[in-house]
Write a protein that holds these residues in place. Structure first.
Motif, PDB file in Angstrom:
ATOM      1  N   GLU A 259      73.297  36.442   5.055  1.00  0.00           N
ATOM      2  CA  GLU A 259      74.149  36.342   6.233  1.00  0.00           C
ATOM      3  C   GLU A 259      73.938  37.498   7.199  1.00  0.00           C
ATOM      4  O   GLU A 259      74.045  37.330   8.427  1.00  0.00           O
ATOM      5  N   VAL A 260      73.627  38.681   6.680  1.00  0.00           N
ATOM      6  CA  VAL A 260      73.425  39.841   7.565  1.00  0.00           C
ATOM      7  C   VAL A 260      71.962  40.000   7.961  1.00  0.00           C
ATOM      8  O   VAL A 260      71.585  41.006   8.563  1.00  0.00           O
TER       9      VAL A 260
ATOM     10  N   PHE B 230      74.390  38.322  -8.216  1.00  0.00           N
ATOM     11  CA  PHE B 230      73.395  37.246  -8.259  1.00  0.00           C
ATOM     12  C   PHE B 230      73.524  36.390  -7.001  1.00  0.00           C
ATOM     13  O   PHE B 230      73.251  36.861  -5.902  1.00  0.00           O
ATOM     14  N   SER B 231      73.991  35.133  -7.098  1.00  0.00           N
ATOM     15  CA  SER B 231      73.938  34.228  -5.953  1.00  0.00           C
ATOM     16  C   SER B 231      74.946  34.576  -4.860  1.00  0.00           C
ATOM     17  O   SER B 231      74.664  34.401  -3.669  1.00  0.00           O
ATOM     18  N   THR B 232      76.143  35.061  -5.218  1.00  0.00           N
ATOM     19  CA  THR B 232      77.089  35.482  -4.177  1.00  0.00           C
ATOM     20  C   THR B 232      76.514  36.642  -3.378  1.00  0.00           C
ATOM     21  O   THR B 232      76.632  36.700  -2.146  1.00  0.00           O
ATOM     22  N   GLN B 233      75.881  37.555  -4.066  1.00  0.00           N
ATOM     23  CA  GLN B 233      75.212  38.670  -3.386  1.00  0.00           C
ATOM     24  C   GLN B 233      74.108  38.162  -2.477  1.00  0.00           C
ATOM     25  O   GLN B 233      73.897  38.687  -1.371  1.00  0.00           O
ATOM     26  N   SER B 234      73.392  37.118  -2.900  1.00  0.00           N
ATOM     27  CA  SER B 234      72.319  36.557  -2.081  1.00  0.00           C
ATOM     28  C   SER B 234      72.864  36.008  -0.768  1.00  0.00           C
ATOM     29  O   SER B 234      72.250  36.171   0.294  1.00  0.00           O
ATOM     30  N   ALA B 235      74.020  35.313  -0.848  1.00  0.00           N
ATOM     31  CA  ALA B 235      74.637  34.782   0.371  1.00  0.00           C
ATOM     32  C   ALA B 235      75.029  35.914   1.315  1.00  0.00           C
ATOM     33  O   ALA B 235      74.836  35.825   2.537  1.00  0.00           O
ATOM     34  N   ARG B 236      75.592  36.982   0.767  1.00  0.00           N
ATOM     35  CA  ARG B 236      75.996  38.130   1.584  1.00  0.00           C
ATOM     36  C   ARG B 236      74.791  38.755   2.294  1.00  0.00           C
ATOM     37  O   ARG B 236      74.840  39.063   3.491  1.00  0.00           O
ATOM     38  N   LEU B 237      73.711  38.922   1.555  1.00  0.00           N
ATOM     39  CA  LEU B 237      72.519  39.550   2.134  1.00  0.00           C
ATOM     40  C   LEU B 237      71.871  38.670   3.195  1.00  0.00           C
ATOM     41  O   LEU B 237      71.430  39.154   4.242  1.00  0.00           O
TER      42      LEU B 237
END
Length: 463
Positions: free
Chosen positions: A47-48, A38-45
């Motif tokens: 950022e790249v 969810f939101s942690t994955q959103s930050a990862r995506l």
């Protein structure tokens, strides 16, 4: 009792009853994978360099959390192959679903969304499916392993473990990504799922329970007779009978008022689902570092949010379920104005702390009130299936629309987007008043029983 005293009492109860200790571990296992898709994955995506529109669309991979009611009766009715004989039904399914989560997280650890977004989506889907299935099994284990009059404390313990899991998947993963990389972050999270594996291996398996309709009043008894009369023929598959009986019981007990009840449940947390997927991209776009996001949004937000379930439970006990539900719905929606203010002001840590404080407390309070309300709607005879149905209903509309949240931000900007989500509080308030008025007209004995169940459930709350 003040929240601090309740927390100390909670810890003493956990130490005295091993079932509560295992519930704490299983709550952690339930909370850990949620933010990682969810939101942690959103930050990862973000950022790249993945676009906000694509981030929003990728959120559809997590829809398994919202449709878990489709296979919940199967997990409740049937033993898993091999492991069912060795470990029992609930513990066997727990081990299978947890191993699936670990597989999915290791897949995410090895993927690179910048060069192969398709593989990241695939492993996100695997993780979400097994994580949603794990939640079904944990709820079934919780309901069946301990008497109903102890469900309140079980829910409070579950909420505590769940929030610790959320903290690890939020702040913990962001710290690891900041000082190492995302591969190390997701690999470590996969390793932490071993805590759930240990709980599945050593937790007590609930005794077999026969589903019997309970009659607490003459009206309830009459409705149970009607439900029995409409049961399908014995030749029908067990899974179809499970759906039919659970739904028939719910409709026969509620009648027409079930329509606004379901609308209320579907809309109640819609603002949070819409805004939640865009919160971390907002922080990244404003220029906050992953460490700053972890410190304020995750750790500080965790501390604020931890008090909300206890305050919510206290308000339900002191003021009643429906007033608390009304307040929580309005507070959760309007709290998004603080996110709109942050978006307008820019990278200011003070406004970030303000937004996190308001959203964490309001969201935690609303979640507790909604969970208590959904618990009050279930029948003891079909608690697991009905709760899976209701909890899926509250998440499904939000997750369907959340997939378009990135597109909305691209079109209108963050301030307008977060301001718009706050307006959903108006129909939520109207539906609360309609349902509240109907509840006042119900059979007094039935209303008292449901209020007691809601007060117990108000001791804790989950997502």
């Amino acid at each position: 009792m003040i929240p601090g005293q309740k927390f100390l009492t909670l810890l003493r109860d956990i130490a005295a009853d091993k079932r509560l200790a295992f519930m704490l571990l299983l709550g952690f296992s339930s909370g850990l994978p949620f933010l990682l898709v969810f939101s942690t994955q959103s930050a990862r995506l973000r950022e790249v360099g993945i676009t906000r529109t694509d981030i929003g669309l990728m959120f559809y991979a997590t829809l398994f959390y919202s449709i878990k009611f489709l296979w919940a009766p199967l997990l409740e009715r049937f033993d898993p192959p091999v492991l069912g004989r060795m470990m029992g039904r609930w513990r066997g399914w727990l081990l299978i679903t947890q191993l699936g989560v670990i597989l999915g997280l290791f897949g995410l650890a090895g993927s690179n969304p910048a060069s192969s977004l398709g593989m990241t989506i695939f492993w996100t889907t695997v993780t979400a499916f097994f994580a949603a299935s794990q939640d079904v099994v944990i709820d079934g284990w919780r309901i069946n392993v301990i008497p109903r009059d102890r469900q309140g404390i079980m829910l409070a313990v579950s909420q505590l473990g769940y929030r610790v899991g959320i903290l690890c998947a939020g702040a913990g993963a962001l710290y690891l990504a900041e000082y190492f990389d995302w591969h190390a972050a997701y690999g470590t999270m996969a390793g932490l799922m071993l805590i759930g594996i240990l709980a599945a291996l050593f937790a007590p398996d609930p005794p077999p329970v026969e589903k019997e309709a309970a009659s607490h009043s003459a009206a309830a008894a009459s409705k149970s007779d009607k439900a029995a009369a409409t049961r399908p023929p014995s030749g029908w598959p067990d899974w179809l009978i499970a759906y039919k009986e659970a739904l028939s019981d719910l409709f026969l007990r509620r009648g027409w008022i079930l329509v606004p009840i379901m609308l209320l449940i579907a809309l109640y947390r819609l603002p949070d689902f819409l805004a939640g997927v865009m919160s971390n991209p907002l922080y990244i776009d404003l220029g906050f570092s992953k460490a700053e996001i972890a410190n304020i949004s995750k750790i500080y937000g965790f501390a604020i949010g931890l008090t909300a379930p206890f305050v919510g439970g206290l308000c339900i006990w002191r003021f009643g379920l429906m007033p608390s539900l009304l307040f929580g719905g309005i507070a959760a929606a309007t709290s998004h104005l603080s996110m709109a203010l942050l978006a307008a002001k820019g990278a200011d840590s003070t406004y970030l702390a303000l937004a996190v404080s308001v959203e964490s407390f309001a969201g935690g309070f609303a979640g507790t009130a909604l969970m208590a309300y959904m618990s009050s709607l279930t029948s003891p005879a079909f608690a697991a299936s009905q709760y899976a149905l209701l909890s899926s209903l509250y998440a499904l509309p939000g997750k369907l629309l959340a997939g378009m949240s990135g597109k909305m931000v691209d079109l209108f900007g963050y301030p307008v987007f977060f301001s718009a989500t706050s307006t959903i509080g108006l129909p939520v308030a109207i539906l609360c008043l309609i349902v509240w008025r109907s509840a006042d007209k119900e059979d007094p004995a039935q209303a008292k029983e449901e209020q007691d169940r809601a007060s117990l459930a108000g001791e804790g709350g989950r997502r």
